[in-house]
Structure formats: C-alpha cells, structure tokens
Design a protein around this motif. Structure first.
Motif, PDB file in Angstrom:
ATOM      1  N   LEU A  57      -8.246  -6.028  -2.296  1.00  0.00           N
ATOM      2  CA  LEU A  57      -7.335  -6.833  -1.490  1.00  0.00           C
ATOM      3  C   LEU A  57      -6.576  -5.876  -0.582  1.00  0.00           C
ATOM      4  O   LEU A  57      -6.164  -4.803  -1.020  1.00  0.00           O
ATOM      5  CB  LEU A  57      -6.378  -7.598  -2.405  1.00  0.00           C
ATOM      6  CG  LEU A  57      -5.292  -8.477  -1.797  1.00  0.00           C
ATOM      7  CD1 LEU A  57      -4.890  -9.553  -2.819  1.00  0.00           C
ATOM      8  CD2 LEU A  57      -4.034  -7.690  -1.393  1.00  0.00           C
ATOM      9  N   ALA A  58      -6.395  -6.240   0.671  1.00  0.00           N
ATOM     10  CA  ALA A  58      -5.724  -5.324   1.588  1.00  0.00           C
ATOM     11  C   ALA A  58      -4.929  -6.080   2.640  1.00  0.00           C
ATOM     12  O   ALA A  58      -5.248  -7.215   2.996  1.00  0.00           O
ATOM     13  CB  ALA A  58      -6.744  -4.402   2.254  1.00  0.00           C
ATOM     14  N   PHE A  59      -3.895  -5.387   3.152  1.00  0.00           N
ATOM     15  CA  PHE A  59      -2.963  -5.988   4.106  1.00  0.00           C
ATOM     16  C   PHE A  59      -2.863  -5.131   5.368  1.00  0.00           C
ATOM     17  O   PHE A  59      -2.758  -3.901   5.296  1.00  0.00           O
ATOM     18  CB  PHE A  59      -1.580  -6.123   3.458  1.00  0.00           C
ATOM     19  CG  PHE A  59      -0.512  -6.657   4.363  1.00  0.00           C
ATOM     20  CD1 PHE A  59      -0.499  -7.997   4.723  1.00  0.00           C
ATOM     21  CD2 PHE A  59       0.485  -5.825   4.850  1.00  0.00           C
ATOM     22  CE1 PHE A  59       0.487  -8.498   5.558  1.00  0.00           C
ATOM     23  CE2 PHE A  59       1.476  -6.311   5.688  1.00  0.00           C
ATOM     24  CZ  PHE A  59       1.481  -7.655   6.043  1.00  0.00           C
ATOM     25  N   SER A  60      -2.913  -5.780   6.534  1.00  0.00           N
ATOM     26  CA  SER A  60      -2.655  -5.175   7.823  1.00  0.00           C
ATOM     27  C   SER A  60      -3.544  -3.950   8.078  1.00  0.00           C
ATOM     28  O   SER A  60      -4.765  -4.082   8.088  1.00  0.00           O
ATOM     29  CB  SER A  60      -1.161  -4.834   7.943  1.00  0.00           C
ATOM     30  OG  SER A  60      -0.810  -4.565   9.279  1.00  0.00           O
ATOM     31  N   GLN A  61      -2.977  -2.739   8.276  1.00  0.00           N
ATOM     32  CA  GLN A  61      -3.839  -1.586   8.514  1.00  0.00           C
ATOM     33  C   GLN A  61      -4.776  -1.345   7.334  1.00  0.00           C
ATOM     34  O   GLN A  61      -5.915  -0.931   7.496  1.00  0.00           O
ATOM     35  CB  GLN A  61      -3.022  -0.316   8.788  1.00  0.00           C
ATOM     36  CG  GLN A  61      -3.894   0.811   9.350  1.00  0.00           C
ATOM     37  CD  GLN A  61      -3.287   2.192   9.216  1.00  0.00           C
ATOM     38  OE1 GLN A  61      -2.667   2.530   8.212  1.00  0.00           O
ATOM     39  NE2 GLN A  61      -3.462   3.013  10.251  1.00  0.00           N
ATOM     40  N   GLY A  62      -4.293  -1.637   6.119  1.00  0.00           N
ATOM     41  CA  GLY A  62      -5.159  -1.528   4.948  1.00  0.00           C
ATOM     42  C   GLY A  62      -6.341  -2.470   5.032  1.00  0.00           C
ATOM     43  O   GLY A  62      -7.461  -2.128   4.632  1.00  0.00           O
ATOM     44  N   ALA A  63      -6.113  -3.670   5.592  1.00  0.00           N
ATOM     45  CA  ALA A  63      -7.195  -4.644   5.749  1.00  0.00           C
ATOM     46  C   ALA A  63      -8.182  -4.208   6.828  1.00  0.00           C
ATOM     47  O   ALA A  63      -9.390  -4.408   6.700  1.00  0.00           O
ATOM     48  CB  ALA A  63      -6.628  -6.023   6.070  1.00  0.00           C
ATOM     49  N   SER A  64      -7.669  -3.613   7.897  1.00  0.00           N
ATOM     50  CA  SER A  64      -8.553  -3.072   8.921  1.00  0.00           C
ATOM     51  C   SER A  64      -9.409  -1.950   8.333  1.00  0.00           C
ATOM     52  O   SER A  64     -10.622  -1.884   8.563  1.00  0.00           O
ATOM     53  CB  SER A  64      -7.730  -2.540  10.104  1.00  0.00           C
ATOM     54  OG  SER A  64      -8.561  -2.041  11.119  1.00  0.00           O
ATOM     55  N   PHE A  65      -8.778  -1.085   7.563  1.00  0.00           N
ATOM     56  CA  PHE A  65      -9.483  -0.003   6.871  1.00  0.00           C
ATOM     57  C   PHE A  65     -10.565  -0.577   5.954  1.00  0.00           C
ATOM     58  O   PHE A  65     -11.712  -0.110   5.943  1.00  0.00           O
ATOM     59  CB  PHE A  65      -8.464   0.803   6.075  1.00  0.00           C
ATOM     60  CG  PHE A  65      -9.024   1.974   5.320  1.00  0.00           C
ATOM     61  CD1 PHE A  65      -9.709   2.985   5.967  1.00  0.00           C
ATOM     62  CD2 PHE A  65      -8.834   2.078   3.949  1.00  0.00           C
ATOM     63  CE1 PHE A  65     -10.216   4.085   5.264  1.00  0.00           C
ATOM     64  CE2 PHE A  65      -9.321   3.163   3.242  1.00  0.00           C
ATOM     65  CZ  PHE A  65     -10.019   4.167   3.903  1.00  0.00           C
ATOM     66  N   LEU A  66     -10.218  -1.620   5.223  1.00  0.00           N
ATOM     67  CA  LEU A  66     -11.174  -2.243   4.310  1.00  0.00           C
ATOM     68  C   LEU A  66     -12.347  -2.866   5.060  1.00  0.00           C
ATOM     69  O   LEU A  66     -13.497  -2.808   4.599  1.00  0.00           O
ATOM     70  CB  LEU A  66     -10.464  -3.297   3.458  1.00  0.00           C
ATOM     71  CG  LEU A  66     -11.319  -4.076   2.458  1.00  0.00           C
ATOM     72  CD1 LEU A  66     -12.065  -3.139   1.507  1.00  0.00           C
ATOM     73  CD2 LEU A  66     -10.449  -5.064   1.671  1.00  0.00           C
ATOM     74  N   SER A  67     -12.088  -3.452   6.233  1.00  0.00           N
ATOM     75  CA  SER A  67     -13.191  -4.041   7.008  1.00  0.00           C
ATOM     76  C   SER A  67     -14.215  -2.979   7.378  1.00  0.00           C
ATOM     77  O   SER A  67     -15.424  -3.241   7.406  1.00  0.00           O
ATOM     78  CB  SER A  67     -12.650  -4.724   8.269  1.00  0.00           C
ATOM     79  OG  SER A  67     -12.244  -3.792   9.259  1.00  0.00           O
ATOM     80  N   MET A  68     -13.738  -1.761   7.636  1.00  0.00           N
ATOM     81  CA  MET A  68     -14.661  -0.676   7.980  1.00  0.00           C
ATOM     82  C   MET A  68     -15.368  -0.127   6.745  1.00  0.00           C
ATOM     83  O   MET A  68     -16.539   0.254   6.807  1.00  0.00           O
ATOM     84  CB  MET A  68     -13.907   0.417   8.737  1.00  0.00           C
ATOM     85  CG  MET A  68     -13.480  -0.044  10.127  1.00  0.00           C
ATOM     86  SD  MET A  68     -12.683   1.238  11.120  1.00  0.00           S
ATOM     87  CE  MET A  68     -11.026   1.210  10.439  1.00  0.00           C
ATOM     88  N   LEU A  69     -14.694  -0.116   5.612  1.00  0.00           N
ATOM     89  CA  LEU A  69     -15.359   0.267   4.369  1.00  0.00           C
ATOM     90  C   LEU A  69     -16.511  -0.694   4.067  1.00  0.00           C
ATOM     91  O   LEU A  69     -17.585  -0.272   3.616  1.00  0.00           O
ATOM     92  CB  LEU A  69     -14.367   0.262   3.200  1.00  0.00           C
ATOM     93  CG  LEU A  69     -13.281   1.338   3.194  1.00  0.00           C
ATOM     94  CD1 LEU A  69     -12.346   1.124   2.000  1.00  0.00           C
ATOM     95  CD2 LEU A  69     -13.872   2.747   3.153  1.00  0.00           C
ATOM     96  N   CYS A  70     -16.293  -1.983   4.336  1.00  0.00           N
ATOM     97  CA  CYS A  70     -17.348  -2.970   4.117  1.00  0.00           C
ATOM     98  C   CYS A  70     -18.539  -2.711   5.033  1.00  0.00           C
ATOM     99  O   CYS A  70     -19.700  -2.858   4.626  1.00  0.00           O
ATOM    100  CB  CYS A  70     -16.811  -4.385   4.345  1.00  0.00           C
ATOM    101  SG  CYS A  70     -15.678  -4.961   3.069  1.00  0.00           S
ATOM    102  N   ALA A  71     -18.255  -2.319   6.277  1.00  0.00           N
ATOM    103  CA  ALA A  71     -19.343  -2.004   7.212  1.00  0.00           C
ATOM    104  C   ALA A  71     -20.090  -0.755   6.765  1.00  0.00           C
ATOM    105  O   ALA A  71     -21.330  -0.688   6.852  1.00  0.00           O
ATOM    106  CB  ALA A  71     -18.779  -1.807   8.614  1.00  0.00           C
TER     107      ALA A  71
END
Length: 219
Positions: free
Chosen positions: A106-120
C-alpha cells in the motif's frame, strides 16, 4: 491461505513524511480493516532538503527520490533527474527479503508513484517483487524523464491494483491521478470527493473490504 489468516501489507509513505507519521494518519483506516490485514510501515531512505522541511525538526522528513540534486522534489514539475531512485529500489527489495513475505503493498502519493514503477519493473522482469496486489492512494506518473520507460504503452501491469484518487486533491491534480489508471490491467478505481489523504468513509471502507476479501480468496 487459511480462512483466518490475515494479509500482510507493506506501507510506503508520501514525500516529506515518514513511516510512523503515515501509520498515525491511517489509524481509522487500519482499524476498519484489522480483520483483513496487518500493516507494516517503512521509512524512505533519503532525507529531504532543509528548504522543504528536512533537517529542521526532530521528526524525519523523507523521500523516495528527488528531482533536483539538492534533495528537492515536486510532483508536478518535469525533471531529468531521479536522484536516489535506484538506491530506494534496492532498499525496498532488501527490506522485503528480510521482513517478508508480504501479500501486498500500500502506498501514498510519492510512495504510490514509486510503487507504480516497481510494478512496471516487476512486469518487465527487471526486478523480482513477490506481491500479489497493490493499493495506491493519491498516486501519479512520475514526471522525471528517466522514468518514462516505466510508463510505456508496451507495459501494462498485471498486478491486482486498487487506485484511490481524490477529486479535490490540490497536491496531485485529478488529471495526474487519472493518468495512472491506464498503467494497470483492469484496476479497481475509487474516486472520492476529498483531497490529499487516505479516505475512510463508508463507501471507501466497503470498497477496501471487498478488494481485500478478493485477495484473500485468491491467495
């Protein structure tokens, strides 16, 4: 997964925040989902510059990467710099290896953007990320040019995803939040009328519960 075994979820905070603060801010959220999951909070590895609040108080002000060389970041600005990004990827993978396994992130804001790239990176087999689902709050596509490759139309992340987007978010504009929808295959998309926070009203709690119940049934 046994019927009474809860999910284990790693939580990534936003920019200028830290794990304990994010844990405190999501207290009612965690309480409403305590029968489904246990949440583990982590600090980002980089300290924010004094100009944005880093080094000025006893509480850490942390980030996952920076868009300037002086440890400064602003989500809406375009940049050719991704300072600290590679270190954060290694840091997260090491933490998961040593403290996992985790069912989801689970991630929020910049953490969520970071997570989207980890998924890629997971999708393209650049990294091994053994989680079955992600929950992104106030997420967005990074505007740092070295990150464009992670949002290629050739990459459609198959990790099960819930995206929660604030229609009145003044930090991450609505169009930036909506851009992330196409990054995933058939994500659960939850718009809410509020701003830059993790919402926890009745409608959102119902959506979170249904999403986590589905992940439990498929584990």
């Amino acid at each position: 997964m046994a019927a009474n075994k809860k999910l284990k979820i790693l939580c990534l905070h936003g920019y200028r925040q830290h794990g304990y603060a994010f844990r405190e801010k999501t207290g009612s959220f965690r309480k409403s989902l305590k029968k489904y999951a246990d949440f583990v909070f982590i600090d980002a590895p980089h300290e924010v510059c004094a100009e944005q609040g880093g080094g000025m108080s006893h509480a850490p002000s942390l980030g996952w990467w920076f868009s300037r060389e002086d440890n400064y970041y602003k989500a809406i600005e375009y940049s050719d710099i991704e300072q600290g990004f590679a270190e954060s990827v290694g840091y997260i993978l090491k933490f998961i290896k040593e403290n996992g396994p985790f069912d989801g992130i689970l991630a929020f804001s910049q953490g969520a953007s970071f997570l989207s790239m980890l998924c890629a990176m997971k999708e393209s087999k650049e990294i091994s990320l053994d989680v079955s689902f992600v929950m992104l709050f106030a997420g967005f596509k990074s505007r740092c040019s070295p990150h464009r490759k992670y949002y290629s139309k050739d990459i459609k992340c198959s990790t099960k995803a819930l995206l929660c987007i604030g229609e009145a978010d003044e930090v991450i504009p609505l169009d930036m939040g909506n851009e992330l929808i196409e990054h995933f295959q058939d994500p659960v998309v939850l718009h809410h009328p509020g701003g830059h926070f993790v919402p926890n009203q009745l409608d959102q709690r119902k959506a979170y519960s249904e999403f986590l119940e589905q992940q439990m049934s498929q584990s």
